[in-house]
Design an enzyme around this catalytic site. Structure first.
Site, PDB file in Angstrom:
ATOM      1  N   ASN A 163       9.557   6.069  -1.821  1.00 46.14           N
ATOM      2  CA  ASN A 163       8.464   6.232  -1.255  1.00 46.14           C
ATOM      3  C   ASN A 163       7.599   7.272  -2.176  1.00 46.14           C
ATOM      4  OD1 ASN A 163       6.121   6.714   0.174  1.00 46.14           O
ATOM      5  ND2 ASN A 163       7.404   7.288   2.200  1.00 46.14           N
ATOM      6  N   ARG A 176       8.505   1.547  -0.781  1.00 45.45           N
ATOM      7  CA  ARG A 176       7.003   1.600  -0.094  1.00 45.45           C
ATOM      8  C   ARG A 176       5.959   1.174  -0.837  1.00 45.45           C
ATOM      9  NH1 ARG A 176       3.472   5.985   1.824  1.00 45.45           N
ATOM     10  NH2 ARG A 176       2.065   5.346   3.237  1.00 45.45           N
ATOM     11  N   HIS A 190      -0.248   2.387   6.535  1.00 38.57           N
ATOM     12  CA  HIS A 190       0.535   3.141   7.558  1.00 38.57           C
ATOM     13  C   HIS A 190       1.465   2.235   8.465  1.00 38.57           C
ATOM     14  CE1 HIS A 190      -1.584   7.514   6.884  1.00 38.57           C
ATOM     15  NE2 HIS A 190      -0.744   7.132   5.868  1.00 38.57           N
ATOM     16  N   ARG A 245      -9.196  13.287   1.661  1.00 41.25           N
ATOM     17  CA  ARG A 245      -9.976  12.224   2.198  1.00 41.25           C
ATOM     18  C   ARG A 245     -10.753  12.454   3.375  1.00 41.25           C
ATOM     19  NH1 ARG A 245      -5.374   8.228   1.959  1.00 41.25           N
ATOM     20  NH2 ARG A 245      -4.005   9.613   1.702  1.00 41.25           N
ATOM     21  N   GLU A 267       9.738   6.639   7.941  1.00 46.72           N
ATOM     22  CA  GLU A 267       9.455   5.312   7.026  1.00 46.72           C
ATOM     23  C   GLU A 267      10.546   4.930   6.341  1.00 46.72           C
ATOM     24  OE1 GLU A 267       6.271   7.683   5.672  1.00 46.72           O
ATOM     25  OE2 GLU A 267       4.732   6.011   6.315  1.00 46.72           O
TER      26      GLU A 267
END
Ligand code: AMP
Length: 378
Positions: free
Chosen positions: A10, A69, A158, A219, A361
């Site tokens: 990832n 990922r 996500h 962000r 994840e």
């Protein structure tokens, strides 16, 4: 027969998580989370990871596959995909949609192809879960000719985490995911919210890119598009300046000079006014999304917090959900002190159940990879 483990990579914009995961038991044999990496460090970190696996006696033959990922799959990749040259070209073509996130993933794929040439490499996309988002949620109200030509729509990100956490929340409650209306708040360095009805996402906060929605580490999320025109036209910013502003100098970083939530909280507690404002803007945005998603779903059964901030910061959960008793949300202050979970943090009389559920994840990716390639190889 024990299932062979999957090496999951990832590679994010400033971090590399890797794990060797047994998909059947969920056991992690080896793993590491390297944070605050510069772009160049990601390549060096990948080299070290290959060496570390070798030192641990894990050879290519011991692995079922490598799972990667990938943040953006665009319109083309809506399911886990075996990587070949054509797929790599396809991933390169998507870089403009996720300039911060797809390049490190592609670098990870290339590294793994070189280090483990015999192993299947599978890309798992963070957008895929949202591929069937209802048109009303996926469509930007812009000139249709322009949006069609440039594949401009809301993709959502996500998804690996939202799907995993929604499933775990349902399992924790002993209810089929098909019966539940859920709001999932994935609050990490990147952050997004999703409204999930009967296991299918119906709304999410990220859009064409991971810039839309919640306030994040660097962000800022939602912004009047007129602001961007103003910055270009009156502020004299170049496209590169604007790109840098939106990706690296906004959000908590832009407001307070701190992108890491632990640093932000320390500054808030130290009386720093900029940090306090950043914290308030962040929580206010989240509260707006919770309200909006309760409306989209017509009321929810479950609201779940996950990822670094969602799992570890009780005061964010309390501040976001304070005063929402009229909407059926009533936290239990003692239960809310939990970190990690899975755990219920709502009061017994709360109509909406509020949970903390850890995301994983890597495990979710490992399971999607073996669903595609199986656990044994010839
Ligand atoms: P993630 O992207 O899910 O790894 O989450 C990273 C974010 O979670 C960073 O902003 C961290 O500062 C924040 N975080 C992780 N653990 C804690 C904690 N114990 N207290 C406050 N923030 C945390």
């Amino acid at each position: 027969m024990t299932a062979r483990p999957v090496l999951v990579l990832n590679a994010g914009s400033s971090s590399l998580k890797y794990a060797v995961v047994r998909p059947d038991t969920g056991e992690t044999l080896l793993g590491e989370h390297l944070e605050r990496l510069g772009t160049d460090d990601v390549g060096a970190a990948l080299d070290r990871l290959v060496a570390r696996l070798a030192a641990a006696g894990i050879a290519a033959d011991d692995l079922a596959a490598v799972g990667h990922r990938v943040v953006h799959g665009g319109d083309r990749f809506v399911a886990p995909t075996l990587v070949d040259d054509a797929v790599l070209d396809g991933l390169e073509a998507l870089v403009p949609l996720a300039p911060l996130h797809n390049p490190p993933a592609i670098a990870g794929v290339r590294h793994a192809l070189a280090a483990y040439p015999g192993l299947p490499q599978v890309a798992v996309f963070d957008t895929a879960y949202f591929a069937d988002l209802p048109a009303a949620a996926a469509t930007y109200a812009l000139d249709r000719e322009v949006t069609a030509r440039l594949s401009v729509r809301r993709y959502g990100m996500h998804g690996i985490s939202h799907e995993h956490v929604a499933g775990r929340a349902a399992a924790f409650l002993g209810r089929p995911v098909e019966e539940l209306d859920q709001v999932v708040l994935h609050l990490g360095n990147g952050a997004s919210a999703a409204a999930i009805s009967g296991g299918r996402p119906v709304e999410t906060s990220m859009g064409l890119t991971p810039l839309e929605g919640l306030v994040m580490g660097t962000r800022g999320g939602d912004v009047d598009p007129g602001v961007l025109l103003h910055l270009l036209r009156v502020g004299g910013l170049s496209v590169a300046d604007l790109d840098d502003l939106l990706h690296h100098r906004s959000g908590l970083q832009g407001l307070s000079g701190r992108q890491d939530f632990r640093d932000l909280l320390a500054a808030v507690d130290g009386g720093d006014a900029d940090a306090a404002l950043a914290y308030e803007v962040c929580c206010h945005r989240l509260r707006k999304y919770v309200g909006a998603y309760l409306a989209v779903l017509g009321g929810a059964d479950v609201v779940t917090f996950t990822a670094g901030i969602g799992e570890n910061v009780p005061r964010v959960r309390a501040d976001v959900l304070a005063g929402l008793e009229q909407l059926g949300i009533h936290l239990d202050a003692t239960r809310n002190q939990v970190r990690g979970g899975p755990a219920r943090i709502s009061a017994d009389d709360s109509a909406v159940t509020v949970l903390v559920v850890p995301t994983d994840e890597e495990l979710s990716i490992a399971r999607q990879v073996v669903a595609l390639v199986g656990v044994s190889r010839p």
